[in-house]
Design an enzyme around this catalytic site. Sequence first.
Site, PDB file in Angstrom:
ATOM      1  N   TYR A 149       0.840  -1.206   0.000  1.00 32.54           N
ATOM      2  CA  TYR A 149       0.000   0.000   0.000  1.00 32.54           C
ATOM      3  C   TYR A 149       0.874   1.255   0.000  1.00 32.54           C
ATOM      4  CZ  TYR A 149      -3.765   3.160   1.590  1.00 32.54           C
ATOM      5  OH  TYR A 149      -4.680   4.179   1.703  1.00 32.54           O
ATOM      6  N   ARG A 190     -10.844  -1.373   9.830  1.00 34.41           N
ATOM      7  CA  ARG A 190     -10.140  -0.215  10.366  1.00 34.41           C
ATOM      8  C   ARG A 190     -10.644   0.072  11.773  1.00 34.41           C
ATOM      9  NH1 ARG A 190     -10.233   3.598   5.086  1.00 34.41           N
ATOM     10  NH2 ARG A 190     -11.948   2.237   4.540  1.00 34.41           N
ATOM     11  N   VAL A 191      -9.874   0.904  12.487  1.00 34.01           N
ATOM     12  CA  VAL A 191     -10.068   0.952  13.926  1.00 34.01           C
ATOM     13  C   VAL A 191     -11.439   1.488  14.343  1.00 34.01           C
ATOM     14  CG1 VAL A 191      -8.921   3.211  14.274  1.00 34.01           C
ATOM     15  CG2 VAL A 191      -8.922   1.506  16.097  1.00 34.01           C
ATOM     16  N   SER A 193     -14.433   1.550  12.709  1.00 34.67           N
ATOM     17  CA  SER A 193     -15.526   0.601  12.447  1.00 34.67           C
ATOM     18  C   SER A 193     -15.390  -0.624  13.357  1.00 34.67           C
ATOM     19  CB  SER A 193     -15.573   0.206  10.967  1.00 34.67           C
ATOM     20  OG  SER A 193     -14.288  -0.071  10.478  1.00 34.67           O
ATOM     21  N   THR A 214      -0.758   6.793  18.190  1.00 38.76           N
ATOM     22  CA  THR A 214      -1.758   7.841  17.948  1.00 38.76           C
ATOM     23  C   THR A 214      -2.190   7.893  16.477  1.00 38.76           C
ATOM     24  OG1 THR A 214      -0.193   9.625  17.408  1.00 38.76           O
ATOM     25  CG2 THR A 214      -0.712   9.283  19.750  1.00 38.76           C
TER      26      THR A 214
HETATM   27  P1  NAD Z   1     -12.746   1.703   0.524  1.00 40.89           P
HETATM   28  O1  NAD Z   1     -12.049   0.390   0.610  1.00 40.89           O
HETATM   29  O2  NAD Z   1     -14.040   1.847   1.233  1.00 40.89           O
HETATM   30  O3  NAD Z   1     -12.954   2.135  -0.981  1.00 40.89           O
HETATM   31  C1  NAD Z   1     -12.091   1.792  -2.010  1.00 40.89           C
HETATM   32  C2  NAD Z   1     -12.916   1.420  -3.229  1.00 40.89           C
HETATM   33  O4  NAD Z   1     -12.052   1.108  -4.323  1.00 40.89           O
HETATM   34  C3  NAD Z   1     -13.791   0.186  -2.992  1.00 40.89           C
HETATM   35  O5  NAD Z   1     -15.098   0.438  -3.432  1.00 40.89           O
HETATM   36  C4  NAD Z   1     -13.130  -0.892  -3.851  1.00 40.89           C
HETATM   37  O6  NAD Z   1     -14.029  -1.889  -4.285  1.00 40.89           O
HETATM   38  C5  NAD Z   1     -12.537  -0.073  -4.974  1.00 40.89           C
HETATM   39  N1  NAD Z   1     -11.405  -0.702  -5.652  1.00 40.89           N
HETATM   40  C6  NAD Z   1     -10.318  -1.284  -5.089  1.00 40.89           C
HETATM   41  N2  NAD Z   1      -9.488  -1.733  -6.033  1.00 40.89           N
HETATM   42  C7  NAD Z   1     -10.049  -1.410  -7.241  1.00 40.89           C
HETATM   43  C8  NAD Z   1      -9.672  -1.613  -8.587  1.00 40.89           C
HETATM   44  N3  NAD Z   1      -8.531  -2.231  -8.910  1.00 40.89           N
HETATM   45  N4  NAD Z   1     -10.496  -1.156  -9.565  1.00 40.89           N
HETATM   46  C9  NAD Z   1     -11.668  -0.542  -9.245  1.00 40.89           C
HETATM   47  N5  NAD Z   1     -12.073  -0.332  -7.988  1.00 40.89           N
HETATM   48  C10 NAD Z   1     -11.273  -0.752  -6.987  1.00 40.89           C
HETATM   49  O7  NAD Z   1     -11.690   2.790   1.059  1.00 40.89           O
HETATM   50  P2  NAD Z   1     -11.860   4.353   1.282  1.00 40.89           P
HETATM   51  O8  NAD Z   1     -11.574   4.633   2.695  1.00 40.89           O
HETATM   52  O9  NAD Z   1     -13.117   4.844   0.680  1.00 40.89           O
HETATM   53  O10 NAD Z   1     -10.609   4.892   0.448  1.00 40.89           O
HETATM   54  C11 NAD Z   1     -10.758   5.531  -0.804  1.00 40.89           C
HETATM   55  C12 NAD Z   1      -9.402   6.049  -1.270  1.00 40.89           C
HETATM   56  O11 NAD Z   1      -8.891   6.985  -0.313  1.00 40.89           O
HETATM   57  C13 NAD Z   1      -8.341   4.963  -1.418  1.00 40.89           C
HETATM   58  O12 NAD Z   1      -7.554   5.226  -2.535  1.00 40.89           O
HETATM   59  C14 NAD Z   1      -7.509   5.101  -0.150  1.00 40.89           C
HETATM   60  O13 NAD Z   1      -6.184   4.676  -0.329  1.00 40.89           O
HETATM   61  C15 NAD Z   1      -7.589   6.603   0.099  1.00 40.89           C
HETATM   62  N6  NAD Z   1      -7.381   6.902   1.522  1.00 40.89           N
HETATM   63  C16 NAD Z   1      -8.360   6.682   2.434  1.00 40.89           C
HETATM   64  C17 NAD Z   1      -8.121   6.951   3.781  1.00 40.89           C
HETATM   65  C18 NAD Z   1      -9.164   6.745   4.834  1.00 40.89           C
HETATM   66  O14 NAD Z   1      -8.844   6.896   6.020  1.00 40.89           O
HETATM   67  N7  NAD Z   1     -10.400   6.434   4.530  1.00 40.89           N
HETATM   68  C19 NAD Z   1      -6.863   7.421   4.177  1.00 40.89           C
HETATM   69  C20 NAD Z   1      -5.892   7.597   3.214  1.00 40.89           C
HETATM   70  C21 NAD Z   1      -6.152   7.367   1.874  1.00 40.89           C
HETATM   71  N1  UDP Z   2      -6.085  -0.845  15.683  1.00 40.51           N
HETATM   72  C1  UDP Z   2      -6.429  -1.394  16.905  1.00 40.51           C
HETATM   73  N2  UDP Z   2      -7.457  -2.272  16.935  1.00 40.51           N
HETATM   74  C2  UDP Z   2      -8.177  -2.611  15.826  1.00 40.51           C
HETATM   75  C3  UDP Z   2      -7.830  -2.031  14.585  1.00 40.51           C
HETATM   76  C4  UDP Z   2      -6.769  -1.154  14.548  1.00 40.51           C
HETATM   77  O1  UDP Z   2      -5.805  -1.109  17.941  1.00 40.51           O
HETATM   78  O2  UDP Z   2      -9.118  -3.418  15.957  1.00 40.51           O
HETATM   79  C5  UDP Z   2      -4.974   0.134  15.635  1.00 40.51           C
HETATM   80  C6  UDP Z   2      -3.918  -0.160  14.574  1.00 40.51           C
HETATM   81  O3  UDP Z   2      -2.933  -1.022  15.080  1.00 40.51           O
HETATM   82  C7  UDP Z   2      -3.390   1.237  14.279  1.00 40.51           C
HETATM   83  C8  UDP Z   2      -4.602   2.152  14.507  1.00 40.51           C
HETATM   84  O4  UDP Z   2      -5.519   1.393  15.287  1.00 40.51           O
HETATM   85  O5  UDP Z   2      -2.390   1.582  15.222  1.00 40.51           O
HETATM   86  C9  UDP Z   2      -5.277   2.578  13.210  1.00 40.51           C
HETATM   87  O6  UDP Z   2      -5.527   1.421  12.461  1.00 40.51           O
HETATM   88  P1  UDP Z   2      -6.307   1.426  11.076  1.00 40.51           P
HETATM   89  O7  UDP Z   2      -6.269   0.032  10.559  1.00 40.51           O
HETATM   90  O8  UDP Z   2      -7.642   2.058  11.260  1.00 40.51           O
HETATM   91  O9  UDP Z   2      -5.503   2.416  10.134  1.00 40.51           O
HETATM   92  P2  UDP Z   2      -3.950   2.704   9.888  1.00 40.51           P
HETATM   93  O10 UDP Z   2      -3.791   4.110  10.310  1.00 40.51           O
HETATM   94  O11 UDP Z   2      -3.107   1.779  10.699  1.00 40.51           O
HETATM   95  O12 UDP Z   2      -3.783   2.481   8.426  1.00 40.51           O
END
Ligand code: NAD
Ligand code: UDP
Length: 329
Positions: A149, A190-191, A193, A214
């Site tokens: 990633y 993720r943490v 949810s 953090t």
């Molecule tokens: P998510 O997993 O809910 O959404 C990602 C979507 O992309 C899903 O619907 C999945 O089916 C689709 N997808 C994955 N691979 C694909 C492919 N090869 N072709 C077409 N569709 C594909 O995640 P999210 O939290 O909505 O994240 C959306 C974007 O934001 C991602 O690029 C993620 O890296 C970036 N991002 C999110 C966070 C966050 O905290 N939510 C943080 C940093 C970056």
């Molecule tokens: N984490 C946790 N319990 C869980 C899921 C995640 O303690 O059930 C921690 C994880 O180790 C990280 C932080 O929460 O330190 C955030 O995790 P997440 O997977 O949401 O996102 P990250 O920032 O690590 O990509």
Amino acid sequence: MKIQLPKKALVTGAAGFLGSHLCRRLLADGYEVTAVDNLFTGTKSNISDLMDSPRFSFVQHDIILPFWGQFDEIYNLACPASPVHYQHNPVETMKTSVLGMLNIMDLALKTKAKVLHASTSEVYGDPLVHPQVESYWGNVNTIGIRSCYDEGKRCAETLAADYRREYDVDVRMVRIFNTYGPNMHPQDGRVISNFVMQALHDEDITLFGDGLQTRSFQYCDDLIEAMRRYMSLPRETVDAFCAKHGLGAPVINTGNPGEYTIKELAEETLRQIPESKSKLVYRPLPSDDPKRRKPDIALARELLGWEPKVPLKEGLSKTIEYFRAQQIS
Ligand code: NAD
Ligand code: UDP
């Protein structure tokens, strides 16, 4: 009289958590939206209410393969974002970030579309600079379990910067810090949810490590607002901003600078679900888990006149409300 046609937007990753919010916002802003997703982590139920709109269409497609269409704006969000999911099939994750980005950049080059790419705070890895500023190059393991990633997203940033320099593609990037809210998948891993679902089901709240690492949590609406403001800026404004700040490409952090330990997050979750019988339990820390994370958002403030409005307590409450409603329906 000249008829004003709606602007056309392509959203990849549209059925995911953030993509679904973005589609909704673009429709509200008058766009015609083409939503692309391979449904790996996303679900059609996130966008089912949009399907009736004559300005919305959904295409099931994997962005690893080329895609064709004429769009004014492309929002590239496709990529699994939860460590559990991106580590499930790491090669596919890397392909999505790299081959997917190449396809998006080629499409933008041929059609002159403007692109917003969803990058991540993970490009900073386990950061040695705190809070994280855009000029920090990061501390990333190339061969660890998070590398598919982190390095995939870093490579996508490089592609964006080079398509801009070499071919003049108008691409902008947001480094998104942990963002949460309604439409996250209940089993997303993720943490936030995880903790909310565990608390609602009276299951143990799983703290990884000592729970003192953090994160800074941004509510989804704040991020979508930043994305829309960024894309509405003229190219010249963005270019001048890059020149002023010595940025090799337009990249800004978007996140909420409020910083919490994971244990504090667990305690706040339980405070907001007082009927829960869940207990805190400790589980091993996954490798390469960043110890501290907090965005410096000075650049976003200056360029977009933006800052996050929703504090964790309020955003968490809305998210809990969403997951509660999901349990009933
Ligand atoms: P998510 O997993 O809910 O959404 C990602 C979507 O992309 C899903 O619907 C999945 O089916 C689709 N997808 C994955 N691979 C694909 C492919 N090869 N072709 C077409 N569709 C594909 O995640 P999210 O939290 O909505 O994240 C959306 C974007 O934001 C991602 O690029 C993620 O890296 C970036 N991002 C999110 C966070 C966050 O905290 N939510 C943080 C940093 C970056
Ligand atoms: N984490 C946790 N319990 C869980 C899921 C995640 O303690 O059930 C921690 C994880 O180790 C990280 C932080 O929460 O330190 C955030 O995790 P997440 O997977 O949401 O996102 P990250 O920032 O690590 O990509």
